[in-house]
Scaffold this motif. Structure first.
Motif, PDB file in Angstrom:
ATOM      1  N   TYR A 183       0.832  -1.202   0.000  1.00 16.33           N
ATOM      2  CA  TYR A 183       0.000   0.000   0.000  1.00 16.33           C
ATOM      3  C   TYR A 183       0.867   1.253   0.000  1.00 16.33           C
ATOM      4  O   TYR A 183       0.576   2.238  -0.694  1.00 16.33           O
ATOM      5  N   GLU A 184       1.939   1.222   0.785  1.00 19.90           N
ATOM      6  CA  GLU A 184       2.836   2.366   0.843  1.00 19.90           C
ATOM      7  C   GLU A 184       3.533   2.577  -0.497  1.00 19.90           C
ATOM      8  O   GLU A 184       3.737   3.717  -0.933  1.00 19.90           O
ATOM      9  N   ARG A 185       3.897   1.504  -1.153  1.00 23.09           N
ATOM     10  CA  ARG A 185       4.448   1.619  -2.505  1.00 23.09           C
ATOM     11  C   ARG A 185       3.438   2.314  -3.426  1.00 23.09           C
ATOM     12  O   ARG A 185       3.794   3.190  -4.216  1.00 23.09           O
ATOM     13  N   GLY A 186       2.164   1.928  -3.294  1.00 24.24           N
ATOM     14  CA  GLY A 186       1.121   2.540  -4.115  1.00 24.24           C
ATOM     15  C   GLY A 186       0.903   4.002  -3.793  1.00 24.24           C
ATOM     16  O   GLY A 186       0.722   4.834  -4.690  1.00 24.24           O
ATOM     17  N   ARG A 187       0.915   4.347  -2.508  1.00 27.18           N
ATOM     18  CA  ARG A 187       0.716   5.749  -2.125  1.00 27.18           C
ATOM     19  C   ARG A 187       1.828   6.627  -2.680  1.00 27.18           C
ATOM     20  O   ARG A 187       1.579   7.711  -3.214  1.00 27.18           O
ATOM     21  N   ARG A 188       3.064   6.162  -2.564  1.00 21.34           N
ATOM     22  CA  ARG A 188       4.198   6.926  -3.090  1.00 21.34           C
ATOM     23  C   ARG A 188       4.111   7.054  -4.611  1.00 21.34           C
ATOM     24  O   ARG A 188       4.414   8.111  -5.179  1.00 21.34           O
TER      25      ARG A 188
END
Length: 333
Positions: A238-243
């Protein structure tokens, strides 16, 4: 969320994750499927579904990813309670209401900070303020951030739902009802709100960014306890996606358009003007926001009068998984 409680929960989560790794992957032994929702009000979820990054993350362990569409926080909470999803996208205030009503979930990640709700009407209704809603037909999706937004706006104006003719509809149906004239106002949600604003000259007659709670990814408490490593890895993706969303806004816009068949101008209104991607770790500011929501809900009778709102907020929040996921993503950059 108290500092002591946050620290204790973070330590406990870290120990659980280490234990899971130490047991040679036993946290994955009985898990062959992770169910997660996607929602038009959660652009990061649409991006992840399109990219297939969760599928890649768990392919080596033969863990399938099942995507389930949530049309509102109320549906996501239903899916979480019933076990149809392990992770669900809601507004923070809606998650708190769910927890207060016995839904065993933890809010673990902030996927966006949107101004995704406002009170909406047509030019021909004569509605200019919250006071003008008295006696009017108002569409709302119960148990969602737009519903909580409406309740707080009414409370501020000295009104309640008893002063309205409330029409219960899911968000897309509420937008259609407003346009077709079967209701006078609607507690709106993007992207449907941006669509009727741009395509049907709808008016956002009451806006209040402070009454919008954050976009939150929730996990079923039992899933996280049994699968701490998997939970952390989901949040890492999810953090990869947010970035990625921060760095590639045009691509996220195009994914939203493809998923919803919206016009480009509508997607731009939702994403460029009304959506931010802040620090995803839940902290004191979020707790303060949800405390205010909870106090209003208690005042108007949706949370029992003897409930400890601060304790409910504390029980809801678990920031430990996101803290570790963010650290791991940062280490890879």
């Amino acid at each position: 969320m108290s500092t002591r409680s946050a620290h204790a929960r973070s330590v406990a989560g870290a120990l659980a994750a280490l234990l899971a790794v130490g047991l040679a992957g036993s946290a994955n032994a009985e898990t062959d499927r992770i169910a997660i929702d996607y929602a038009y009000y959660n652009p990061v979820s649409l991006l992840l579904k399109e990219k297939g990054w969760l599928e890649e993350e768990f392919a080596a362990e033969d863990i399938d990813i099942a995507w389930v569409l949530s049309l509102g926080s109320n549906k996501a909470l239903e899916f979480l309670r019933g076990g149809s999803v392990d992770f669900g996208s809601t507004a923070g205030g809606a998650a708190l209401l769910g927890r207060a009503n016995g839904n065993p979930i933890n809010a673990v990640y902030i996927y966006s900070q949107p101004e995704w709700t406002a009170l909406v009407t047509r030019p021909d209704t004569g509605i200019d303020s919250v006071d003008d809603l008295a006696g009017r037909r108002v569409a709302v999706t119960r148990g969602t951030d737009p519903h909580l937004f409406l309740l707080r706006a009414l409370n501020e104006a000295g009104l309640s739902e008893d002063d309205l003719e409330v029409v219960l509809l899911q968000h897309p149906d509420g937008a259609r009802a407003l346009v077709q004239g079967s209701v006078d106002a609607w507690a709106g949600l993007d992207p449907h709100m941006a669509q009727v604003e741009l395509e049907n000259d709808a008016i956002l007659f009451y806006r209040n960014t402070d009454f919008n709670s954050y976009g939150v990814l929730n996990v079923r408490e039992d899933f996280a306890e049994e699968n701490p490593e998997l939970t952390e890895r989901v949040l890492e993706v999810y953090e990869r996606g947010r970035r990625y969303a921060l760095e590639n806004p045009d691509e996220v816009r195009d994914i939203l358009i493809a998923a919803t068949r919206l016009d480009e101008a509508v997607a731009e209104r939702q994403l460029s003007e009304r959506t931010l991607y802040p620090d995803p770790v839940i902290g004191e500011g979020h707790a303060v926001n949800w405390q205010a929501v909870g106090e209003t809900l208690q005042e108007i009778g949706l949370i029992r009068p003897d409930a400890d709102i601060a304790a409910l907020v504390d029980d809801l929040i678990d920031s430990s998984y996101a803290e570790r996921a963010v650290e791991r993503q940062q280490a890879q950059r």
